[in-house]
Write a protein that holds these residues in place. Structure first.
Motif, PDB file in Angstrom:
ATOM      1  N   GLY A  39       4.378   7.313  -8.957  1.00 59.67           N
ATOM      2  CA  GLY A  39       5.835   7.345  -8.901  1.00 59.67           C
ATOM      3  C   GLY A  39       6.392   5.947  -8.690  1.00 59.67           C
ATOM      4  O   GLY A  39       5.796   4.962  -9.116  1.00 59.67           O
ATOM      5  N   GLU A  40       7.508   5.866  -7.991  1.00 61.77           N
ATOM      6  CA  GLU A  40       8.184   4.583  -7.759  1.00 61.77           C
ATOM      7  C   GLU A  40       7.315   3.574  -7.013  1.00 61.77           C
ATOM      8  O   GLU A  40       7.498   2.372  -7.164  1.00 61.77           O
ATOM      9  CB  GLU A  40       9.474   4.814  -6.969  1.00 61.77           C
ATOM     10  CG  GLU A  40      10.526   5.575  -7.728  1.00 61.77           C
ATOM     11  CD  GLU A  40      11.710   5.976  -6.862  1.00 61.77           C
ATOM     12  OE1 GLU A  40      11.815   5.507  -5.707  1.00 61.77           O
ATOM     13  OE2 GLU A  40      12.523   6.778  -7.340  1.00 61.77           O
ATOM     14  N   HIS A  41       6.380   4.051  -6.204  1.00 57.32           N
ATOM     15  CA  HIS A  41       5.511   3.162  -5.428  1.00 57.32           C
ATOM     16  C   HIS A  41       4.181   2.894  -6.138  1.00 57.32           C
ATOM     17  O   HIS A  41       3.276   2.310  -5.555  1.00 57.32           O
ATOM     18  CB  HIS A  41       5.255   3.735  -4.040  1.00 57.32           C
ATOM     19  CG  HIS A  41       6.502   3.898  -3.229  1.00 57.32           C
ATOM     20  ND1 HIS A  41       7.135   2.843  -2.618  1.00 57.32           N
ATOM     21  CD2 HIS A  41       7.244   4.995  -2.948  1.00 57.32           C
ATOM     22  CE1 HIS A  41       8.210   3.279  -1.994  1.00 57.32           C
ATOM     23  NE2 HIS A  41       8.303   4.577  -2.178  1.00 57.32           N
ATOM     24  N   GLY A  42       4.063   3.349  -7.387  1.00 55.46           N
ATOM     25  CA  GLY A  42       2.840   3.139  -8.148  1.00 55.46           C
ATOM     26  C   GLY A  42       1.908   4.327  -8.090  1.00 55.46           C
ATOM     27  O   GLY A  42       2.266   5.394  -7.586  1.00 55.46           O
ATOM     28  N   PRO A  43       0.690   4.158  -8.605  1.00 51.07           N
ATOM     29  CA  PRO A  43      -0.278   5.251  -8.628  1.00 51.07           C
ATOM     30  C   PRO A  43      -0.634   5.695  -7.208  1.00 51.07           C
ATOM     31  O   PRO A  43      -0.695   4.870  -6.300  1.00 51.07           O
ATOM     32  CB  PRO A  43      -1.499   4.656  -9.319  1.00 51.07           C
ATOM     33  CG  PRO A  43      -1.062   3.376  -9.913  1.00 51.07           C
ATOM     34  CD  PRO A  43       0.167   2.936  -9.190  1.00 51.07           C
ATOM     35  N   VAL A  44      -0.857   6.981  -7.038  1.00 51.10           N
ATOM     36  CA  VAL A  44      -1.240   7.491  -5.718  1.00 51.10           C
ATOM     37  C   VAL A  44      -2.714   7.853  -5.665  1.00 51.10           C
ATOM     38  O   VAL A  44      -3.221   8.208  -4.620  1.00 51.10           O
ATOM     39  CB  VAL A  44      -0.388   8.715  -5.301  1.00 51.10           C
ATOM     40  CG1 VAL A  44       1.064   8.314  -5.148  1.00 51.10           C
ATOM     41  CG2 VAL A  44      -0.546   9.877  -6.252  1.00 51.10           C
ATOM     42  N   LEU A  45      -3.382   7.730  -6.794  1.00 50.85           N
ATOM     43  CA  LEU A  45      -4.770   8.155  -6.889  1.00 50.85           C
ATOM     44  C   LEU A  45      -5.609   7.057  -7.514  1.00 50.85           C
ATOM     45  O   LEU A  45      -5.261   6.537  -8.580  1.00 50.85           O
ATOM     46  CB  LEU A  45      -4.829   9.420  -7.753  1.00 50.85           C
ATOM     47  CG  LEU A  45      -6.142  10.138  -7.871  1.00 50.85           C
ATOM     48  CD1 LEU A  45      -6.597  10.662  -6.514  1.00 50.85           C
ATOM     49  CD2 LEU A  45      -6.007  11.290  -8.847  1.00 50.85           C
ATOM     50  N   GLN A  46      -6.677   6.692  -6.853  1.00 53.91           N
ATOM     51  CA  GLN A  46      -7.664   5.752  -7.378  1.00 53.91           C
ATOM     52  C   GLN A  46      -8.984   6.520  -7.455  1.00 53.91           C
ATOM     53  O   GLN A  46      -9.731   6.566  -6.471  1.00 53.91           O
ATOM     54  CB  GLN A  46      -7.811   4.527  -6.469  1.00 53.91           C
ATOM     55  CG  GLN A  46      -6.562   3.710  -6.288  1.00 53.91           C
ATOM     56  CD  GLN A  46      -6.112   3.065  -7.574  1.00 53.91           C
ATOM     57  OE1 GLN A  46      -6.920   2.657  -8.395  1.00 53.91           O
ATOM     58  NE2 GLN A  46      -4.812   2.988  -7.778  1.00 53.91           N
ATOM     59  N   PRO A  47      -9.274   7.176  -8.593  1.00 54.75           N
ATOM     60  CA  PRO A  47     -10.493   7.984  -8.686  1.00 54.75           C
ATOM     61  C   PRO A  47     -11.731   7.200  -8.264  1.00 54.75           C
ATOM     62  O   PRO A  47     -11.926   6.059  -8.664  1.00 54.75           O
ATOM     63  CB  PRO A  47     -10.547   8.368 -10.165  1.00 54.75           C
ATOM     64  CG  PRO A  47      -9.112   8.362 -10.593  1.00 54.75           C
ATOM     65  CD  PRO A  47      -8.503   7.203  -9.828  1.00 54.75           C
TER      66      PRO A  47
END
Length: 111
Positions: free
Chosen positions: A50-58
């Motif tokens: 979202g606005e703060h960037g990706p929330v998931l780093q697989p």
């Protein structure tokens, strides 16, 4: 000899992760709310962020904002779910294990 941890499968996205997110996150980060521009109703949206960037780093749970936020360790975002009970250790563990396993999810997932 294999350890018990090696024999355990990663949490299943459709069985374990998607229902967890639906219960605790989608009311604020779903199609009807989308706070901070973040949708959490599909794995593809998790990867998009979202606005703060990706929330998931697989494969990297400690670098994943999703995990940092539910644990309350993110540097600039408050613990989520906001104004509701925190996820319990088992729920956080499911998220951690799923992310560490590479966050597998169906490519054709519907919201």
């Amino acid at each position: 000899m294999l350890s018990a941890a090696c024999l355990m499968a990663a949490p299943d996205y459709l069985r374990d992760i998607k229902p967890l997110l639906a219960r605790h996150c989608v009311s604020c980060h779903g199609p009807s709310a989308r706070k901070s521009g973040l949708l959490l109703d599909t794995a593809a949206h998790l990867r998009q962020g979202g606005e703060h960037g990706p929330v998931l780093q697989p494969g990297q749970p400690d670098s994943s904002a999703l995990l940092q936020v539910v644990e309350g360790t993110h540097a600039s975002i408050a613990r989520m779910p906001y104004k509701r009970p925190a996820l319990d250790a088992g729920q956080v563990g499911l998220l951690r294990d799923w992310i560490a396993a590479g966050a597998p999810a169906p490519a054709d997932e519907a919201p």
